[in-house]
Structure formats: structure tokens, C-alpha cells
Design a protein around this motif. Structure first.
Motif, PDB file in Angstrom:
ATOM      1  N   GLN A   1      -7.179  -6.017  -5.217  1.00 59.37           N
ATOM      2  CA  GLN A   1      -7.222  -6.022  -3.616  1.00 59.37           C
ATOM      3  C   GLN A   1      -6.655  -4.787  -3.132  1.00 59.37           C
ATOM      4  N   LEU A   2      -5.488  -4.365  -3.747  1.00 58.14           N
ATOM      5  CA  LEU A   2      -4.824  -3.192  -3.273  1.00 58.14           C
ATOM      6  C   LEU A   2      -5.874  -1.822  -3.457  1.00 58.14           C
ATOM      7  N   LEU A   3      -6.529  -2.113  -4.260  1.00 58.70           N
ATOM      8  CA  LEU A   3      -7.509  -0.778  -4.674  1.00 58.70           C
ATOM      9  C   LEU A   3      -8.797  -1.133  -3.856  1.00 58.70           C
ATOM     10  N   HIS A   4      -8.992  -1.995  -3.183  1.00 55.73           N
ATOM     11  CA  HIS A   4     -10.128  -2.461  -2.491  1.00 55.73           C
ATOM     12  C   HIS A   4     -11.403  -2.302  -3.693  1.00 55.73           C
TER      13      HIS A   4
ATOM     14  N   THR B   1       4.337  -6.744 -10.381  1.00 52.70           N
ATOM     15  CA  THR B   1       3.570  -6.975  -9.143  1.00 52.70           C
ATOM     16  C   THR B   1       2.031  -6.277  -9.323  1.00 52.70           C
ATOM     17  N   GLY B   2       1.977  -5.329 -10.242  1.00 54.73           N
ATOM     18  CA  GLY B   2       1.014  -4.402 -10.362  1.00 54.73           C
ATOM     19  C   GLY B   2       0.821  -3.225  -9.250  1.00 54.73           C
ATOM     20  N   THR B   3       1.664  -3.268  -8.541  1.00 57.59           N
ATOM     21  CA  THR B   3       1.589  -2.089  -7.499  1.00 57.59           C
ATOM     22  C   THR B   3       1.829  -0.504  -8.257  1.00 57.59           C
ATOM     23  N   THR B   4       2.335  -0.494  -8.988  1.00 59.06           N
ATOM     24  CA  THR B   4       2.710   0.636  -9.944  1.00 59.06           C
ATOM     25  C   THR B   4       1.206   1.087 -10.547  1.00 59.06           C
ATOM     26  N   LEU B   5       0.834   0.033 -11.189  1.00 62.17           N
ATOM     27  CA  LEU B   5      -0.500   0.359 -12.086  1.00 62.17           C
ATOM     28  C   LEU B   5      -1.483   0.740 -11.025  1.00 62.17           C
TER      29      LEU B   5
ATOM     30  N   THR C   1       0.919  -1.265   0.117  1.00 64.27           N
ATOM     31  CA  THR C   1       0.269   0.021  -0.069  1.00 64.27           C
ATOM     32  C   THR C   1       0.749   0.972  -0.061  1.00 64.27           C
ATOM     33  N   LEU C   2       1.907   1.160   0.846  1.00 63.39           N
ATOM     34  CA  LEU C   2       2.826   2.482   0.905  1.00 63.39           C
ATOM     35  C   LEU C   2       3.349   2.660  -0.457  1.00 63.39           C
ATOM     36  N   ALA C   3       3.629   1.654  -1.156  1.00 62.07           N
ATOM     37  CA  ALA C   3       4.428   1.801  -2.358  1.00 62.07           C
ATOM     38  C   ALA C   3       3.473   2.182  -3.575  1.00 62.07           C
ATOM     39  N   MET C   4       2.066   1.717  -3.281  1.00 63.06           N
ATOM     40  CA  MET C   4       1.155   2.188  -4.217  1.00 63.06           C
ATOM     41  C   MET C   4       0.894   3.741  -4.111  1.00 63.06           C
TER      42      MET C   4
ATOM     43  N   GLN D   1     -12.315  -0.537  -5.931  1.00 66.87           N
ATOM     44  CA  GLN D   1     -13.272   0.791  -5.918  1.00 66.87           C
ATOM     45  C   GLN D   1     -12.671   1.417  -7.317  1.00 66.87           C
ATOM     46  N   THR D   2     -11.508   1.092  -7.747  1.00 71.46           N
ATOM     47  CA  THR D   2     -10.721   2.111  -8.784  1.00 71.46           C
ATOM     48  C   THR D   2     -10.774   1.192 -10.020  1.00 71.46           C
ATOM     49  N   PRO D   3     -11.096   1.988 -11.374  1.00 73.53           N
ATOM     50  CA  PRO D   3     -10.910   0.995 -12.449  1.00 73.53           C
ATOM     51  C   PRO D   3      -9.723   0.921 -12.933  1.00 73.53           C
ATOM     52  N   PHE D   4      -9.192   0.068 -13.843  1.00 79.02           N
ATOM     53  CA  PHE D   4      -7.913  -0.176 -14.525  1.00 79.02           C
ATOM     54  C   PHE D   4      -8.218  -1.332 -15.581  1.00 79.02           C
TER      55      PHE D   4
END
Ligand SMILES: *Cc1c(COP(=O)(O)O)cnc(C)c1O
Length: 288
Positions: free
Chosen positions: A205-208, A169-173, A144-147, A210-213
Motif C-alpha cells: 500500500q505504501l508503494l501503491h 512496520t515495513g516502512t524502511t523496506l 509516507t514521509l518516513a518511507m 508499483q515497486t517490487p520487494f
């Protein structure tokens, strides 16, 4: 401490193959942030390092493969900001540019079997479980901090319809998706791993949820760390016509993906695409 000296520039890709069907492509040069804490790795570490300071941790321990850009960034950042660094490296002991750089910055490397590597928490607990000076940082710096740090890539950006990045990992996205949603842009990831559809769930999951991608899964070109002649030729032709170096593991696959999608008419006329150069050039140096 830990502020970027500048916001990396955005450049137009002035090549005919990126300027057709009424589409334009630009690239944000996050690779220019620092030669070794480059691109998204700086963004991903920023808040993790702040947390380490706040918690009075003095020793950062992480994980990675023998070509991990994350470990290079962590070793360098640790040395710059006064942290001891150690890493568990997957597989048999090898020497290469990536690990040589890590050692030069004083990172202690411990090679572990693929089987042991699979159980990261157990590995960490066995070696550092009782050591309160140590902060564990997950593989690739994910989390989460990296995101949150990656969301800042778009702070100064406006006027684009799409933002694109390579996906490990998808964190940047995930971080880009948060900012893109606020700015009315579409966030698209180009997954560089084969059969890795599950990464989209990690991002959700990182985005709960809520956010589209959107994530493309066609542009892995043989799979993670693999680079065929086509990729290497593309890197060379792109470098010689723009001056911009791409790496064979991540950014070249994204740019080839974007080029292919434009060719196929995937992007509507008038689209203005911002590709993120996430750095990773140590990987290119490692292959020769
Ligand atoms: C690590 C890395 C990525 C992948 O970032 P994730 O946040 O793990 O998806 C992309 N590009 C480059 C150059 C990298 O080094």
C-alpha cells in the motif's frame, strides 16, 4: 537543520559463514548516525520533523511499546530541535532503559491499557484534539514521509545485487524498495514478527503496488521482542568477531536470516548483499 553529518560507511562482513557459495555480505552502518536517533529512526523522522517545522507545530505526540526505539529517537530529536514531546505507552507503567532515556530528554509518558492503545486516534483526539500546536506521529513513525527518508539510505550505494533489512512496520523496506528498483537491486525484508504476513500488504500500500520487494517470514525466532539463547549467542559471536553490535529484536534476526539463506544456497553465486544495520542498540541495553 536536519541533515546528516556524513553518509554511514559500508563494511564487509569478513566471516566464513557469510562468504560461501560465491556470496559476499556487506553492512551499512546506519547505527553510527547517532547513538540514540540511530539507524532507520533518523531516516524515518527527517521529513516528519521538517513538516512539523513548516506547519509551526511545537509539540510532537506519538505512540509505542515500552521498548520502542522510535520513542527514544523522537525524545532525543525533539530535545535537539526544540520540540516538546509526549507519548502514549502501551501497557502497565514500567521502568526500563528505553523509557528512562525518553524521560531524561523531557518526553512526557502516559501509560495506557492495551485496549485503549488499540484506538490511537481516539486517544489522541481525547487529549489533544483541540490543540493546534500538536503534530501526531504514528506508532514507529510509520508513513509516507518516513518511507521517503528511508529511500535515502541507498543514495550513495552502488554495485550490490540485494539490499536487506529487518521489518517491523515495513516502512524502511518500502523506502529501500523504491531506491533498489532504481538501482536494479532486489529489496528483501526479514520480518521479526510471528504470523505477520499482513505487513507485506502494508508495504504494498505504501508503494501503491508499483515497486517490487520480497519479505521473508521464517526468521522471527519466537516472535516480536523474544530472544532465545541462540540469538543471544549469535549476537555475542558476531560482536566478538567483527566488533559490530546487533540488537536482539531486529538486526540479529536479519543477519541470522541472511546467514541461513546463504547456507541453503538461496542466493546465486556472485550475489553481493548489502545488509542495513538499522540501529536499535537501546534494546540490547534494556535486556540486562
Ligand atoms: C524500528 C526498527 C526497525 C523496523 O523498521 P520498520 O520501518 O518499522 O520496519 C528495524 N530495525 C531497528 C533496529 C529498529 O529500531
Amino acid at each position: 537543520m536536519l541533515e546528516l553529518p556524513f553518509d554511514p560507511p559500508v563494511q564487509k562482513i569478513d566471516l566464513p559463514e557469510f562468504n560461501r557459495q560465491g556470496v559476499q555480505v556487506f553492512i551499512k552502518r546506519e547505527d553510527t548516525i547517532h547513538p540514540f536517533i540511530s539507524g532507520n529512526k533518523w531516516r524515518k523522522l527527517k521529513y516528519v520533523l521538517r513538516e512539523a517545522r513548516q506547519l509551526n507545530k511545537t509539540h510532537l505526540v506519538s505512540f509505542g511499546g515500552a521498548y520502542s526505539n522510535h520513542l527514544v529517537a523522537l525524545a532525543c530529536a525533539g530535545a535537539m530541535f526544540g520540540f516538546r514531546t509526549s507519548a502514549f505507552v502501551r501497557g502497565e507503567e514500567v521502568n526500563n532503559v528505553t523509557l528512562g532515556l525518553c524521560k531524561t530528554w523531557g518526553m512526557q509518558l502516559q501509560f495506557v491499557s492495551r485496549e485503549d492503545y488499540r484506538h490511537k486516534q481516539e486517544l489522541f483526539d481525547a487529549h489533544y484534539g483541540n490543540n493546534t500546536n500538536v503534530l501526531m506521529i504514528d506508532e514507529g513513525g510509520r508513513g509516507t514521509l518516513a518511507m521517503q527518508g528511508c529511500a535515502e539510505i541507498l543514495n550513495e550505494v552502488k554495485g550490490f545485487t540485494h539490499v536487506c533489512c529487518a521489518v517491523g512496520t515495513g516502512t524502511t523496506l518500502a523506502g529501500l524498495a523504491i531506491s533498489a528498483a532504481e538501482k536494479g537491486m532486489v529489496a528483501e525484508g526479514f520480518c521479526v514478527l510471528k504470523n505477520a504476513e499482513g505487513i507485506a500488504e502494508d508495504v504494498q500500500q505504501l508503494l501503491h503496488h508499483q515497486t517490487p520487494f520480497f519479505m521473508h517470514h521464517r526468521f522471527y525466532f519466537g516472535g516480536y521482542g523474544k530472544a532465545d539463547e541462540g540469538i543471544l549467542q549469535f549476537i555475542s559471536s558476531f560482536a566478538s568477531s567483527t566488533g559490530i553490535l546487533l540488537d536482539q529484536v531486529y538486526t540479529a534476526k536479519m543477519m541470522l536470516g541472511i546467514r541461513t539463506l546463504i547456507e541453503e544456497g538461496y542466493y546465486q553465486e556472485g550475489s553481493k548483499i548489502l545488509a542495513i544495520h538499522t540501529g536499535g542498540l537501546t534494546g540490547l541495553l534494556s535486556q540486562w
